[in-house]
Design a protein around this motif. Structure first.
Motif, PDB file in Angstrom:
ATOM      1  N   GLN A 149       0.855  -1.178   0.000  1.00  0.00           N
ATOM      2  CA  GLN A 149       0.000   0.000   0.000  1.00  0.00           C
ATOM      3  C   GLN A 149       0.890   1.226   0.000  1.00  0.00           C
ATOM      4  O   GLN A 149       1.441   1.602   1.040  1.00  0.00           O
ATOM      5  CB  GLN A 149      -0.918  -0.042   1.235  1.00  0.00           C
ATOM      6  CG  GLN A 149      -2.050   0.931   1.228  1.00  0.00           C
ATOM      7  CD  GLN A 149      -3.129   0.582   0.209  1.00  0.00           C
ATOM      8  OE1 GLN A 149      -3.347  -0.569  -0.107  1.00  0.00           O
ATOM      9  NE2 GLN A 149      -3.776   1.595  -0.299  1.00  0.00           N
ATOM     10  N   GLN A 150       1.018   1.874  -1.145  1.00  0.00           N
ATOM     11  CA  GLN A 150       1.910   3.028  -1.242  1.00  0.00           C
ATOM     12  C   GLN A 150       1.270   4.311  -0.729  1.00  0.00           C
ATOM     13  O   GLN A 150       1.978   5.277  -0.439  1.00  0.00           O
ATOM     14  CB  GLN A 150       2.343   3.227  -2.689  1.00  0.00           C
ATOM     15  CG  GLN A 150       3.155   2.070  -3.255  1.00  0.00           C
ATOM     16  CD  GLN A 150       3.687   2.408  -4.624  1.00  0.00           C
ATOM     17  OE1 GLN A 150       4.448   3.358  -4.810  1.00  0.00           O
ATOM     18  NE2 GLN A 150       3.268   1.636  -5.618  1.00  0.00           N
ATOM     19  N   VAL A 151      -0.063   4.327  -0.676  1.00  0.00           N
ATOM     20  CA  VAL A 151      -0.784   5.489  -0.156  1.00  0.00           C
ATOM     21  C   VAL A 151      -1.687   4.990   0.959  1.00  0.00           C
ATOM     22  O   VAL A 151      -2.504   4.091   0.741  1.00  0.00           O
ATOM     23  CB  VAL A 151      -1.623   6.158  -1.266  1.00  0.00           C
ATOM     24  CG1 VAL A 151      -2.380   7.351  -0.709  1.00  0.00           C
ATOM     25  CG2 VAL A 151      -0.729   6.585  -2.425  1.00  0.00           C
ATOM     26  N   LYS A 152      -1.516   5.549   2.145  1.00  0.00           N
ATOM     27  CA  LYS A 152      -2.220   5.019   3.310  1.00  0.00           C
ATOM     28  C   LYS A 152      -3.065   6.083   3.983  1.00  0.00           C
ATOM     29  O   LYS A 152      -2.610   7.199   4.228  1.00  0.00           O
ATOM     30  CB  LYS A 152      -1.216   4.476   4.331  1.00  0.00           C
ATOM     31  CG  LYS A 152      -0.328   3.365   3.818  1.00  0.00           C
ATOM     32  CD  LYS A 152       0.696   2.953   4.848  1.00  0.00           C
ATOM     33  CE  LYS A 152       1.661   1.924   4.271  1.00  0.00           C
ATOM     34  NZ  LYS A 152       2.696   1.523   5.231  1.00  0.00           N
ATOM     35  N   GLN A 153      -4.286   5.724   4.274  1.00  0.00           N
ATOM     36  CA  GLN A 153      -5.145   6.561   5.092  1.00  0.00           C
ATOM     37  C   GLN A 153      -5.475   5.720   6.314  1.00  0.00           C
ATOM     38  O   GLN A 153      -6.302   4.814   6.251  1.00  0.00           O
ATOM     39  CB  GLN A 153      -6.404   6.956   4.315  1.00  0.00           C
ATOM     40  CG  GLN A 153      -6.096   7.872   3.150  1.00  0.00           C
ATOM     41  CD  GLN A 153      -7.323   8.217   2.340  1.00  0.00           C
ATOM     42  OE1 GLN A 153      -7.536   7.662   1.265  1.00  0.00           O
ATOM     43  NE2 GLN A 153      -8.127   9.137   2.838  1.00  0.00           N
ATOM     44  N   ASN A 154      -4.798   6.001   7.400  1.00  0.00           N
ATOM     45  CA  ASN A 154      -4.835   5.109   8.560  1.00  0.00           C
ATOM     46  C   ASN A 154      -6.090   5.245   9.404  1.00  0.00           C
ATOM     47  O   ASN A 154      -6.361   4.379  10.244  1.00  0.00           O
ATOM     48  CB  ASN A 154      -3.596   5.340   9.425  1.00  0.00           C
ATOM     49  CG  ASN A 154      -2.342   4.874   8.708  1.00  0.00           C
ATOM     50  OD1 ASN A 154      -2.331   3.827   8.079  1.00  0.00           O
ATOM     51  ND2 ASN A 154      -1.280   5.657   8.801  1.00  0.00           N
TER      52      ASN A 154
END
Lengths: 113, 114
Positions: A2-7
């Motif tokens: 996952q290169q772009v993460k919205q935690n």
């Protein structure tokens, strides 16, 4: 990977207050970032973008901040309105690799009246 | 108001059948994306085109999926044969390369394979 993460999968905010949505990325080649809003049964709608040559971009109630050293961006919504309740996606692309958009998994924002 | 048009809006099909999804990008846009949204994976990139040339389709299962742009007004995504795990919402998006208005998404095709 996952290169772009919205935690944060969800966020709840009182109407009139600030909403802050966060996004982290791992690919240092990313140089263009976008935020989208999505309502159920509709396609995502473009909100705002920022190039890596900037650290801030503002459009009305929406401001995006980019911290390249931390590989972090955030979307601020001020003031929040009930109509802002939706799922927010951040996306990133790298011009060096054809500029394909990679999306995060989204954060569901609920604005309480 | 310019729109990206996707057809059909909903599709229910039996496993093994061929499915074709169509997208009419906004006139003048030079970049077209196909995404799939699932509960688990979010928005997955399947394929994208610039000036009708395929740039990347590494996100697609090659043995069953194919994406084409026969002309500037039409992009297609085909699945043959379809499987239950293909059930998802498929989105098409178009835009100008790094244009000021991002990429415009269509309303999606909801595919159910039974």
């Amino acid at each position: 990977d996952q290169q772009v993460k919205q935690n944060s999968p969800s966020l709840s905010v009182q109407e009139g207050r600030i909403s802050i949505l966060n996004c982290d990325y791992t690919n240092s080649m990313f140089d263009y970032f976008l935020w989208y809003k999505k309502y159920p049964a509709e396609g995502p709608t473009f909100l705002i973008s920022i190039s890596s040559i900037k650290d801030k971009n503002e459009d009305g109630r929406f401001t995006v901040f980019l911290n390249k050293s931390a590989k972090h961006l955030s979307l601020h919504i001020v003031p929040s309105q009930p109509g802002d309740s939706a799922v927010y996606f951040c996306a990133a692309s790298a011009g060096s690799s054809g500029d394909k958009l990679t999306f995060g998994t989204g954060t569901r924002l609920a604005v309480r009246p | 108001d310019a729109r990206v048009t996707q057809t059909p809006r909903d599709k229910v099909t039996e496993m093994g059948q061929e499915v074709t999804m169509r997208c009419q990008p906004i006139l003048g846009h030079n970049t077209v994306f196909w995404y799939r949204q699932t509960m688990m994976q979010g928005l997955e990139l399947l394929a994208y085109f610039r000036n009708r040339a395929p740039l990347d389709d590494s996100g697609m299962p090659k043995d069953r999926f194919s994406a084409e742009m026969p002309d500037a007004t039409l992009a297609t995504l085909k699945i043959q044969p379809s499987e239950p795990r293909d059930s998802a919402v498929y989105f098409c998006a178009s835009g100008l390369f790094r244009g000021p208005y991002g990429y415009t998404f269509g309303s999606g095709t909801r595919l159910t394979v039974v």
